[in-house]
Scaffold this motif. Structure first.
Motif, short mmCIF file in Angstrom:
data_model
loop_
_atom_site.label_atom_id
_atom_site.label_comp_id
_atom_site.label_asym_id
_atom_site.label_seq_id
_atom_site.Cartn_x
_atom_site.Cartn_y
_atom_site.Cartn_z
N LYS A 39 6.81 16.23 -17.24
CA LYS A 39 6.31 16.01 -18.59
C LYS A 39 5.74 17.26 -19.31
N GLU A 40 4.79 17.93 -18.68
CA GLU A 40 4.05 19.07 -19.03
C GLU A 40 5.06 20.13 -19.24
N ARG A 41 5.93 20.50 -18.19
CA ARG A 41 6.85 21.45 -18.27
C ARG A 41 7.80 21.39 -19.51
N ARG A 70 0.90 -1.24 -0.01
CA ARG A 70 -0.04 0.13 0.19
C ARG A 70 0.90 1.24 -0.16
N ARG A 71 1.89 1.27 0.87
CA ARG A 71 2.79 2.59 0.93
C ARG A 71 3.55 2.57 -0.42
N LYS A 72 3.91 1.50 -1.13
CA LYS A 72 4.41 1.43 -2.37
C LYS A 72 3.59 2.23 -3.58
N ARG A 73 2.13 1.59 -3.33
CA ARG A 73 1.25 2.33 -4.43
C ARG A 73 1.11 3.82 -4.17
N ALA A 113 3.94 9.49 -9.87
CA ALA A 113 3.51 9.43 -11.24
C ALA A 113 3.13 10.79 -11.40
N GLU A 114 2.35 11.42 -10.52
CA GLU A 114 1.93 13.12 -10.58
C GLU A 114 2.99 13.87 -10.79
#
Length: 490
Positions: free
Chosen positions: A341-343, A324-327, A334-335
């Motif tokens: 990636k947007e920058r 759970r902590r890893k997820r 990921a965020e």
């Protein structure tokens, strides 16, 4: 000679009984004055071995020693060898280094310690058992005790003895005990009806002196066997047959092995009903104790299994929490990656716009440069055309001159080839003439050789003809001479 033939004990185990051939040797010592002279036992034994030759001692060792006599104990391979050795040793004398006197030797067959009928009858009579029928089994003269039987000799060819260790189960030990007891009963059943047997295993060593063999000795475990017979005749037959014997193992293709066994009647009531019951109770106690230990081990294994299951459940919960902590950490990562990636995308678009402006400026500069290069290329083409025309004119002149020179060279080459062809034909004509001349000479030589050979053959034939004529003439003259002499004689 019949005493040296082994007596079959058990054919299945290849066991035999052979008479023990032991000898006692006494060497008389002289009176030695002073302490500087010493006698070597090793030297004495070597002298004794030399006297006994060609008989060989299987064993020879020093016995008790006094100031007057040296005693030696020895063993030979057979009674025949023992008798021969006694004849060769008894009454002889040996000479040692450092001594002026000779040492006298006395030899005789050793007395073997073995109980007699009066020994066991007296023993049990003193304990209130005047006869066999009046005593109880085990408390009377019905049990033979045989010590020092090799364990490995009780295994038939192709079978395997159950192996036990200090950690083996009681059932395995009982199986090994029953196996050895069964084979012991088969072996000593030769002397009569066996009621029951028992064994006591121990460890010994073939090289300790208790064993003698006709080959190399190796360490081996042994056991003591107790054989109880149903009647007195069987017991007496066994004691009589085992008197002065050693146990022999004879397998075809292998070295014969022999072991000294100690035979006696049982004085410990080992096979009495009370001791047999006591041993059975001890075995039952050991079996019960083993069962209890197995139950304890099973309970401990089940407890360990439960603890293992609890540990695995705890580890499973820990793994789920860790997952759970890893997820959550992966979602946050990921965020962050999406924002990064947007920058980078915006920066990439800005770089692309700047790149397009730069390429447009470069294209315009390249267009102007190509236009200037095109004009210069046209000027170069006009100049190149003029130069090509001049070059073609000069090339034609050079080609005409080269063609004329080539024609001259070809004519010279043809003239040279004609001269070489004439020389080659002349050379071939000379070689052909020389070859014909050589052939004529060889043919003439061959004719001469053949003529000489024929002449030699004719001469040889003439010589043989003349020799034959001379031989015939001699024979004729000899015959006429013989006739003449015969006529004169008549």
């Amino acid at each position: 000679m019949g005493d040296d033939v082994p007596v079959l004990l058990c054919d299945e185990l290849h066991l035999y009984l052979r008479h023990v051939a032991k000898i006692t040797i006494a060497v008389m010592l002289p009176e030695i004055k002073g302490s500087s002279v010493s006698i070597s036992n090793w030297e004495v034994m070597e002298k004794l071995k030399s006297l006994a030759a060609p008989e060989v001692f299987l064993l020879l060792r020093v016995g008790k020693t006094t100031r007057q006599i040296l005693y030696f104990e020895g063993e030979l391979s057979s009674l025949r060898a023992l008798r021969k050795a006694i004849v060769q040793l008894h009454g002889k004398a040996i000479k040692l280094n450092g001594l002026t006197q000779q040492l006298k030797v006395r030899a005789g067959e050793a007395d073997l310690k073995f109980p007699a009928k009066k020994d066991w009858e007296g023993y049990f009579h003193d304990r209130g058992v005047p006869s066999f029928d009046e005593g109880l089994p085990g408390d009377r003269c019905d049990t033979v005790c045989v010590q020092g039987i090799p364990t490995g000799w009780m295994v038939p060819t192709g079978s395997q003895l159950p192996v036990v260790t200090s950690t083996s189960k009681v059932h395995d030990k009982i199986e090994r005990h029953d196996f050895l007891a069964d084979m012991l009963s088969k072996s000593f059943g030769k002397f009569g009806n066996v009621k029951r047997v028992d064994i006591l295993e121990n460890a010994t060593d073939l090289a300790s002196g208790n064993f003698s063999s006709f080959g190399p000795s190796t360490p081996q475990s042994t056991f003591d066997g107790y054989v109880q017979y149903e009647d007195y005749e069987s017991f007496s037959s066994a004691m009589a047959s085992l008197r002065g014997m050693k146990l022999v193992r004879r397998i075809k293709g292998q070295t014969e092995m022999a072991v000294m066994i100690i035979v006696n009647f049982d004085k410990s009531s080992h096979m009495s009903d009370r001791n047999v019951r006591k041993r059975r109770k001890d075995i039952e106690k050991m079996l019960d104790l083993e069962i209890q230990e197995q139950e304890k081990a099973r309970a401990a294994a089940e407890a360990e299994k439960r603890r293992e299951q609890e540990r695995r459940q705890q580890e499973k919960k820990q793994r789920e929490e860790e997952e759970r902590r890893k997820r959550e950490k992966a979602a946050a990562e990921a965020e962050r990656i999406r924002q990064e990636k947007e920058r980078k995308r915006r920066e990439q678009e800005e770089r692309q716009r700047a790149e397009r402006r730069k390429r447009h400026a470069e294209k315009e500069a390249l267009r102007r440069q190509r236009q200037a290069e095109k004009q210069a290329e046209q000027e170069r083409q006009v100049l190149h055309a003029q130069r090509c025309q001049d070059s073609e004119r000069l090339l034609k002149q050079v080609l005409l001159m080269a063609a004329a020179q080539r024609e001259i060279d070809l004519q010279r080459e043809r003239d040279e080839e004609e001269r070489q062809e004439r020389r080659r034909r002349e050379e071939e004509r000379k070689q052909k003439k020389a070859a014909e001349e050589a052939a004529r000479r060889q043919e003439a030589e061959l004719v001469i050789k053949q003529r000489d050979t024929l002449v030699e053959q004719v001469k040889s034939m003439e010589d043989r003809r003349l020799e034959l004529q001379r031989t015939l003439l001699k024979r004729k003259l000899a015959s006429e001479r013989a006739l003449l002499q015969a006529s004169k004689a008549t």
